[in-house]
Write a protein that holds these residues in place. Structure first.
Motif, PDB file in Angstrom:
ATOM      1  N   GLY A 318      37.935  -4.093  61.407  1.00  0.00           N
ATOM      2  CA  GLY A 318      37.261  -4.447  59.883  1.00  0.00           C
ATOM      3  C   GLY A 318      38.122  -4.384  58.553  1.00  0.00           C
ATOM      4  O   GLY A 318      38.099  -4.679  57.780  1.00  0.00           O
ATOM      5  N   SER A 319      39.467  -4.582  59.702  1.00  0.00           N
ATOM      6  CA  SER A 319      40.616  -4.536  58.491  1.00  0.00           C
ATOM      7  C   SER A 319      40.891  -5.311  57.817  1.00  0.00           C
ATOM      8  O   SER A 319      39.982  -6.701  58.525  1.00  0.00           O
ATOM      9  N   PRO A 320      41.338  -5.802  56.917  1.00  0.00           N
ATOM     10  CA  PRO A 320      41.081  -7.281  56.295  1.00  0.00           C
ATOM     11  C   PRO A 320      41.933  -7.829  57.199  1.00  0.00           C
ATOM     12  O   PRO A 320      43.202  -7.758  57.592  1.00  0.00           O
ATOM     13  N   HIS A 321      41.882  -8.932  57.064  1.00  0.00           N
ATOM     14  CA  HIS A 321      41.980 -10.635  57.570  1.00  0.00           C
ATOM     15  C   HIS A 321      43.250 -10.755  57.831  1.00  0.00           C
ATOM     16  O   HIS A 321      43.299 -12.150  57.525  1.00  0.00           O
ATOM     17  N   PHE A 322      44.646 -10.145  57.463  1.00  0.00           N
ATOM     18  CA  PHE A 322      46.040 -10.786  57.343  1.00  0.00           C
ATOM     19  C   PHE A 322      46.627  -9.824  58.461  1.00  0.00           C
ATOM     20  O   PHE A 322      46.519  -8.881  59.023  1.00  0.00           O
ATOM     21  N   THR A 323      47.421 -11.080  59.002  1.00  0.00           N
ATOM     22  CA  THR A 323      48.677 -10.551  60.162  1.00  0.00           C
ATOM     23  C   THR A 323      49.493  -9.377  59.784  1.00  0.00           C
ATOM     24  O   THR A 323      49.788  -7.996  60.981  1.00  0.00           O
ATOM     25  N   HIS A 324      49.912  -9.390  58.694  1.00  0.00           N
ATOM     26  CA  HIS A 324      50.381  -8.423  58.357  1.00  0.00           C
ATOM     27  C   HIS A 324      49.353  -6.685  57.769  1.00  0.00           C
ATOM     28  O   HIS A 324      50.582  -6.062  57.972  1.00  0.00           O
ATOM     29  N   ILE A 325      48.669  -7.038  57.892  1.00  0.00           N
ATOM     30  CA  ILE A 325      47.393  -6.102  58.113  1.00  0.00           C
ATOM     31  C   ILE A 325      47.489  -4.714  58.894  1.00  0.00           C
ATOM     32  O   ILE A 325      47.289  -4.116  59.150  1.00  0.00           O
ATOM     33  N   ALA A 326      47.478  -5.820  60.119  1.00  0.00           N
ATOM     34  CA  ALA A 326      47.347  -5.551  61.745  1.00  0.00           C
ATOM     35  C   ALA A 326      48.616  -5.248  61.794  1.00  0.00           C
ATOM     36  O   ALA A 326      48.409  -4.111  62.623  1.00  0.00           O
ATOM     37  N   PHE A 327      49.833  -5.205  61.608  1.00  0.00           N
ATOM     38  CA  PHE A 327      50.909  -5.009  61.672  1.00  0.00           C
ATOM     39  C   PHE A 327      51.444  -3.818  61.402  1.00  0.00           C
ATOM     40  O   PHE A 327      51.720  -2.876  62.205  1.00  0.00           O
ATOM     41  N   ASP A 328      50.497  -3.844  59.989  1.00  0.00           N
ATOM     42  CA  ASP A 328      50.226  -2.181  59.288  1.00  0.00           C
ATOM     43  C   ASP A 328      49.264  -1.366  60.475  1.00  0.00           C
ATOM     44  O   ASP A 328      49.702   0.000  60.104  1.00  0.00           O
ATOM     45  N   ASP A 329      48.549  -1.604  60.628  1.00  0.00           N
ATOM     46  CA  ASP A 329      47.163  -0.660  61.447  1.00  0.00           C
ATOM     47  C   ASP A 329      48.293  -0.008  62.728  1.00  0.00           C
ATOM     48  O   ASP A 329      47.803   0.953  63.516  1.00  0.00           O
ATOM     49  N   HIS A 330      49.192  -1.141  63.471  1.00  0.00           N
ATOM     50  CA  HIS A 330      49.676  -0.544  64.346  1.00  0.00           C
ATOM     51  C   HIS A 330      51.125   0.592  64.032  1.00  0.00           C
ATOM     52  O   HIS A 330      51.105   1.254  64.776  1.00  0.00           O
ATOM     53  N   ARG A 331      51.472   0.407  62.763  1.00  0.00           N
ATOM     54  CA  ARG A 331      52.061   1.946  62.787  1.00  0.00           C
ATOM     55  C   ARG A 331      51.488   3.006  61.807  1.00  0.00           C
ATOM     56  O   ARG A 331      51.404   4.070  62.385  1.00  0.00           O
ATOM     57  N   VAL A 332      49.529   2.734  61.466  1.00  0.00           N
ATOM     58  CA  VAL A 332      49.075   3.444  61.597  1.00  0.00           C
ATOM     59  C   VAL A 332      48.584   4.155  62.627  1.00  0.00           C
ATOM     60  O   VAL A 332      48.803   6.070  63.385  1.00  0.00           O
ATOM     61  N   VAL A 333      48.368   3.828  63.596  1.00  0.00           N
ATOM     62  CA  VAL A 333      48.220   4.348  65.253  1.00  0.00           C
ATOM     63  C   VAL A 333      49.338   4.773  65.607  1.00  0.00           C
ATOM     64  O   VAL A 333      49.799   6.048  66.373  1.00  0.00           O
ATOM     65  N   ARG A 334      50.921   4.313  65.512  1.00  0.00           N
ATOM     66  CA  ARG A 334      51.849   4.928  66.123  1.00  0.00           C
ATOM     67  C   ARG A 334      52.119   6.679  65.173  1.00  0.00           C
ATOM     68  O   ARG A 334      52.523   6.754  66.205  1.00  0.00           O
ATOM     69  N   GLU A 335      51.827   6.879  64.228  1.00  0.00           N
ATOM     70  CA  GLU A 335      51.959   7.680  63.469  1.00  0.00           C
ATOM     71  C   GLU A 335      51.159   8.405  63.739  1.00  0.00           C
ATOM     72  O   GLU A 335      52.026   9.959  64.182  1.00  0.00           O
ATOM     73  N   THR A 336      49.875   8.172  63.890  1.00  0.00           N
ATOM     74  CA  THR A 336      49.203   9.609  64.492  1.00  0.00           C
ATOM     75  C   THR A 336      49.836   9.486  66.099  1.00  0.00           C
ATOM     76  O   THR A 336      49.226  10.521  66.368  1.00  0.00           O
ATOM     77  N   LEU A 337      49.627   8.779  67.324  1.00  0.00           N
ATOM     78  CA  LEU A 337      49.354   9.256  68.271  1.00  0.00           C
ATOM     79  C   LEU A 337      50.997  10.013  68.263  1.00  0.00           C
ATOM     80  O   LEU A 337      51.219  11.356  69.336  1.00  0.00           O
ATOM     81  N   ALA A 338      52.531   9.970  67.375  1.00  0.00           N
ATOM     82  CA  ALA A 338      53.122  11.309  67.261  1.00  0.00           C
ATOM     83  C   ALA A 338      52.855  12.100  66.468  1.00  0.00           C
ATOM     84  O   ALA A 338      53.446  13.378  66.369  1.00  0.00           O
ATOM     85  N   GLY A 339      52.087  12.450  66.238  1.00  0.00           N
ATOM     86  CA  GLY A 339      51.622  13.368  65.091  1.00  0.00           C
ATOM     87  C   GLY A 339      51.385  13.609  63.487  1.00  0.00           C
ATOM     88  O   GLY A 339      51.880  13.712  62.823  1.00  0.00           O
ATOM     89  N   ARG A 340      51.910  12.180  63.479  1.00  0.00           N
ATOM     90  CA  ARG A 340      52.853  12.625  62.249  1.00  0.00           C
ATOM     91  C   ARG A 340      51.561  11.568  61.128  1.00  0.00           C
ATOM     92  O   ARG A 340      50.458  11.405  61.213  1.00  0.00           O
ATOM     93  N   ASN A 341      51.659  11.500  59.792  1.00  0.00           N
ATOM     94  CA  ASN A 341      50.537  11.401  58.804  1.00  0.00           C
ATOM     95  C   ASN A 341      51.361  10.304  58.046  1.00  0.00           C
ATOM     96  O   ASN A 341      51.866   9.456  57.894  1.00  0.00           O
ATOM     97  N   ARG A 342      49.893   8.922  58.646  1.00  0.00           N
ATOM     98  CA  ARG A 342      49.316   7.556  58.260  1.00  0.00           C
ATOM     99  C   ARG A 342      48.544   7.472  57.979  1.00  0.00           C
ATOM    100  O   ARG A 342      47.621   7.240  59.091  1.00  0.00           O
ATOM    101  N   VAL A 343      47.567   6.337  57.074  1.00  0.00           N
ATOM    102  CA  VAL A 343      46.382   6.640  56.341  1.00  0.00           C
ATOM    103  C   VAL A 343      46.306   4.852  56.477  1.00  0.00           C
ATOM    104  O   VAL A 343      47.283   4.880  55.937  1.00  0.00           O
TER     105      VAL A 343
END
Length: 466
Positions: A318-343
């Motif tokens: 349900g993220s906004p249907h833009f590739t650039h938003i999906a790219f930022d979704d990857h950064r959110v998950v990457r940072e979460t898995l690393a124990g850092r804060n990104r939402v």
């Protein structure tokens, strides 16, 4: 005999923008990673959506410009469009992009598994391999990145007419004699104008009272004028009641609405009425993953699903249907898995409609400001005042910005005109950094460039809007 369950640190289902980058980052950092993809390596963007459509649109813009060659003192000898060459150029680009993706998998060490994946237990995916056979994989963490698909509404006769979606439209080897486009959203508008420029007669049908119903009135009016000037027929405030015939031969749509009952016919029908998430049939109930009422994967601000250790990203979440938003979704998950804060909350979401004149928007629009009772001051400049446009002849459109009533923060920016998306990036950077609009006003940009127009825009006197 049941196949052995293979254990991984990270599994990714679907190779869309977010999923592939998560897999590449994880593998490059030493995690045992596998990505499962049934068809399109790299997802829809490099294969069938964003980049192929922009490739196609650029070919159409070249054809349009060639048709105006006499304005520039040129006399091309051989007018006409070779659609097989247009399609070939697009296919060559896609093939090159696929090779780039394959190279990235090899470079990072992320395992690419070609097949149909479905959950059979929590964090466990069974893969029916494209070449035959079954594998069962489990991951300490799992990411769902299955994307979305074009929706076909349950209108009598519509599915039976075998309509084009953007996927099939971009594979046409001929110019449709008469194209009917059902839906006036981004995909519908972009492809409608492109096919018109390639030589099709085009009619757009939309259920809303005007094109771009969520956009500001001045934006919608300007885009409408541009489409009408190119000979595109618009039928708005119309609902399709049934469809007869077959796309590619002869098709007829029966409509009712503000214009009463009428019929619109064509040789081809393109459906661009929205997208549905690819969440059915992949065993999410076995994984303990809950869907929203609209069928998207339910996620929190860190894209975590209701199942422990399972994330969902991109369109299916349900993220906004833009590739650039999906790219930022990857950064959110990457940072979460690393124990850092990104939402995902509080993100600036840029959008760009690749029609001519191009439309780009970031932050608050006037429509949204009025709806939320947000006080603002307005700056507006016609594109004709940007001197670069005088050298190209592309003077249509305008720039406008909303700035705070009590301070000089930039609340929103809209560009309608040449290089709109590139102009937006500069303003977005200023907004992200919390800079006042005066920082752009007082900048020195090279002359004559489109970016110089931002100095002109922000040098005006902001007008308070009630």
């Amino acid at each position: 005999m049941q196949p052995e369950v293979e254990a991984y640190d990270l599994l990714v289902l679907g190779s869309g923008e977010a999923g592939k980058y998560i897999a590449w980052d994880a593998a490059a950092s030493g995690r045992k990673t596998a990505l499962i993809e049934r068809r399109y390596i790299g997802g829809s963007c490099p294969n069938i959506a964003c980049l192929p459509s922009k490739n196609f649109i650029y070919s159409a813009s070249v054809a349009h410009l060639a048709g105006q060659a006499d304005r520039f003192g040129l006399h091309p000898a051989q007018p006409g469009v070779d659609m097989e060459a247009v399609r070939g150029r697009k296919r060559a680009m896609v093939e090159g992009l696929i090779k780039v993706h394959e190279g990235r998998f090899a470079q990072t060490g992320a395992e690419l598994i070609r097949g149909e994946g479905r959950f059979v237990a929590p964090k466990t995916i069974e893969v029916a391999l494209n070449g035959g056979g079954i594998r069962v994989l489990t991951g300490a963490h799992v990411v769902i990145s299955t994307g979305s698909r074009a929706s076909i509404d349950p209108i009598p006769g519509l599915r039976e007419s075998c309509p084009l979606t953007h996927v099939e439209a971009l594979e046409l080897g001929v110019v449709p004699a008469r194209l009917v486009v059902l839906g006036g959203g981004y995909a519908g508008l972009e492809l409608a104008q492109a096919f018109r420029r390639l030589g099709s007669e085009v009619t757009i049908i939309d259920r809303n009272h005007r094109l771009l119903p969520r956009a500001d009135e001045d934006v919608a009016e300007a885009v409408t004028r541009a489409f009408l000037a190119e000979g595109i027929e618009l039928v708005t405030d119309a609902r399709v009641t049934r469809v007869e015939g077959r796309s590619g031969e002869d098709v007829r749509l029966h409509l009712e609405g503000g214009m009463g009952q009428l019929q619109v016919g064509g040789t081809h029908l393109l459906v661009a009425t929205g997208r549905n998430p690819n969440t059915a049939g992949i065993g999410l109930e076995a994984a303990g993953v809950v869907l929203t009422q609209a069928g998207f994967v339910q996620v929190d601000e860190r894209l975590r699903t209701t199942a422990e250790g399972v994330f969902a990203v991109g369109d299916c979440a349900g993220s906004p249907h833009f590739t650039h938003i999906a790219f930022d979704d990857h950064r959110v998950v990457r940072e979460t898995l690393a124990g850092r804060n990104r939402v995902t909350t509080g993100r600036l979401v840029p959008s760009c409609l690749f029609v001519d004149p191009e439309l780009a928007q970031i932050g608050l629009s006037e429509t949204e400001a009025r709806r939320t009772s947000t006080p603002y001051r307005l700056l507006k400049l016609p594109m004709a005042a940007v001197l670069r446009t005088r050298t190209t002849g592309h003077t249509d459109g305008f720039l406008k910005a909303l700035v705070g009533r009590g301070d000089d923060r930039i609340l929103g920016f809209t560009a309608l005109g040449s290089c709109a998306g590139e102009l937006m990036a500069t303003v977005q950077l200023a907004m992200s950094a919390g800079l006042p609009y005066t920082a752009l006003r007082d900048s020195i940009f090279a002359h004559p460039t489109y970016s110089e127009g931002l100095v002109y825009l922000f040098s005006g006197s902001p007008t308070a809007v009630e």
